[in-house]
Enzyme design. Structure first.
Site, PDB file in Angstrom:
ATOM      1  N   ASP A  61      58.672  35.542  54.513  1.00 47.99           N
ATOM      2  CA  ASP A  61      58.638  34.679  54.795  1.00 47.99           C
ATOM      3  C   ASP A  61      60.221  33.900  55.246  1.00 47.99           C
ATOM      4  OD1 ASP A  61      60.085  31.678  54.195  1.00 47.99           O
ATOM      5  OD2 ASP A  61      59.153  32.358  51.992  1.00 47.99           O
TER       6      ASP A  61
ATOM      7  N   TRP B 197      62.157  31.054  46.061  1.00 45.98           N
ATOM      8  CA  TRP B 197      61.246  30.786  47.239  1.00 45.98           C
ATOM      9  C   TRP B 197      59.971  32.437  46.523  1.00 45.98           C
ATOM     10  CZ3 TRP B 197      59.570  26.316  47.722  1.00 45.98           C
ATOM     11  CH2 TRP B 197      60.688  25.550  48.226  1.00 45.98           C
TER      12      TRP B 197
ATOM     13  N   LYS C 229      63.237  24.316  59.079  1.00 45.44           N
ATOM     14  CA  LYS C 229      64.857  24.608  58.815  1.00 45.44           C
ATOM     15  C   LYS C 229      64.956  24.624  59.806  1.00 45.44           C
ATOM     16  CE  LYS C 229      63.893  24.812  54.345  1.00 45.44           C
ATOM     17  NZ  LYS C 229      62.809  25.200  53.568  1.00 45.44           N
TER      18      LYS C 229
HETATM   19  C1  LIG Z   1      61.993  25.308  52.373  1.00 45.39           C
HETATM   20  C2  LIG Z   1      61.291  27.529  51.728  1.00 45.39           C
HETATM   21  C3  LIG Z   1      59.764  26.727  51.430  1.00 45.39           C
HETATM   22  C4  LIG Z   1      58.726  25.972  51.473  1.00 45.39           C
HETATM   23  O1  LIG Z   1      58.482  25.211  52.475  1.00 45.39           O
HETATM   24  P1  LIG Z   1      57.219  24.460  52.728  1.00 45.39           P
HETATM   25  O2  LIG Z   1      57.484  23.820  53.852  1.00 45.39           O
HETATM   26  O3  LIG Z   1      58.436  23.102  51.998  1.00 45.39           O
HETATM   27  O4  LIG Z   1      56.517  25.041  51.267  1.00 45.39           O
HETATM   28  C5  LIG Z   1      59.413  28.671  51.254  1.00 45.39           C
HETATM   29  N1  LIG Z   1      60.400  29.505  51.802  1.00 45.39           N
HETATM   30  C6  LIG Z   1      61.425  29.214  51.706  1.00 45.39           C
HETATM   31  C7  LIG Z   1      62.303  30.641  51.848  1.00 45.39           C
HETATM   32  C8  LIG Z   1      62.534  28.275  52.073  1.00 45.39           C
HETATM   33  O5  LIG Z   1      63.753  27.741  52.095  1.00 45.39           O
END
Ligand SMILES: *Cc1c(COP(=O)(O)O)cnc(C)c1O
Length: 359
Positions: free
Chosen positions: A171, A102, A195
């Site tokens: 993030d 990511w 999540k």
């Molecule tokens: C799942 C995830 C993403 C992507 O999220 P989207 O909603 O599909 O854009 C980005 N960063 C991390 C750390 C993730 O776990």
């Protein structure tokens, strides 16, 4: 229906209590005479839910008043663009920590807006380790430092917060609400909802007020944090149902005792699983012990030819979505807040039986 434990990395399982509440409230929300999906986002019922959810999140995470909380669309992926758009502030460089899949995506998007300085890189160790912070090569002219506290695919989680003289951007898609954090150390925190917050379609952004209002020219108006903040995330129609689900998850979290309580449960869950992996030669996890993720636990079988059988038998035992990401292989158990200890115990029992049957 049998109790099923879903180890999906995302969209991930929800607390059963929240699912039942969604069912109960589906046809009529509160006294709105309609489903929450069918009412105006500017009506009193929705606005009350929105305001309460924001306050609940503020209380849960201890978010200071000089931070705005935005409820947006576009996923964490849209933040890969919104971060440089909002935070470059006329500078031409930014620092990014590359510790997994990511962060790599965030870097690729950041490069469209500025010169990216990769200040640490875990690619060489296949995202199983993080360099000590004193070894990072941070460019002081960078507008901000972006990092990914928990890399969802490799199961690599920071056990420290980088301390820098520039806004820190995180993030937190796969780690938000899993434990207590000090929000005041961050400039921006963002997370997609599917999540640990609720369901797909909602992205939460927590942004320090003084960082807003200086965006790169000629960008979409929706991508300006100020537009969203000045309109309480109602500039256009928000993701109403995912926002409602998040509000129910926040209430559930408060009932669990908040983040300090859920963090203790999460630690025991993770320890149960890592102990089982470490206690056997049949299973392994390659991540440096201090950087093992509390939320995403990848593990390999010594004999890869047994992967298919493991997954089939696990599913037959109501343990689903354990297949690892294709870039890592093997298995991955994502054990977010909604996964109860019983789910971990069932998984560990199954792993031990499977090992006996296959050695
Ligand atoms: C799942 C995830 C993403 C992507 O999220 P989207 O909603 O599909 O854009 C980005 N960063 C991390 C750390 C993730 O776990």
């Amino acid at each position: 229906m049998n109790q099923i434990y879903n180890f999906s990395a995302g969209p991930a399982m929800l607390p059963t209590q929240v699912l039942k509440q969604m069912q109960d409230e589906l046809l009529e929300y509160d006294n709105a005479h309609a489903s929450v999906m069918e009412i105006s986002h500017r009506g009193a019922d929705f606005m009350a839910m929105a305001q309460k959810s924001e306050q609940d999140l503020r209380n849960l995470m201890g978010i200071p008043n000089h931070y705005k909380i935005l409820f947006l669309q576009g996923g964490a992926s849209a933040q890969f663009s919104m971060v440089p758009i909002n935070l470059l502030h006329g500078k031409t460089k930014a620092n990014y920590a590359h510790t997994g899949h990511w962060s790599k995506k965030a870097i690729a998007e950041g490069k469209r807006y500025c010169e990216v300085n990769i200040c640490t890189d875990s690619a060489d160790n296949k995202y199983t380790n993080i360099d000590a912070f004193e070894n990072w090569n941070i460019d002081p002219d960078g507008a901000y430092l972006h990092y990914t506290p928990n890399e969802t695919i490799a199961g690599l989680e920071f056990d420290y917060v980088p301390e820098v003289d520039m806004p820190l951007v995180a993030d937190m898609s796969s780690s938000i609400l899993s434990c207590e954090i000090d929000v005041s150390k961050y400039g921006v925190i963002y997370a997609s909802a599917q999540k640990n917050i609720g369901i797909a379609g909602l992205t939460i952004v927590i942004v320090r007020e003084d960082l807003m209002g200086n965006v790169v020219a000629n960008q979409p108006v929706l991508f300006d944090y100020t537009t969203q903040a000045n309109n309480d995330s109602l500039y256009n129609t928000p993701s109403t149902y995912p926002w409602y689900v998040a509000s129910r998850v926040f209430e559930w979290l408060k009932q669990q005792g908040g983040l300090s309580a859920i963090a203790k449960i999460n630690q025991i869950k993770a320890k149960t699983l890592y102990d089982a992996i470490d206690g056997s030669d049949f299973y392994s996890n390659l991540v440096a012990i201090k950087y093992r993720s509390c939320m995403n636990v990848p593990f390999l079988l010594a004999d890869e030819d047994l992967n298919g059988l493991f997954l089939d038998k696990a599913a037959a035992n109501n343990l689903i979505t354990l297949k690892g990401h294709r870039s890592v292989g093997g298995m991955r158990a994502s054990i977010y807040n909604a996964m109860p200890q019983e789910g971990i115990n069932e998984l560990v029992n199954f792993m031990q039986v499977f090992e006996k049957e296959n050695t």
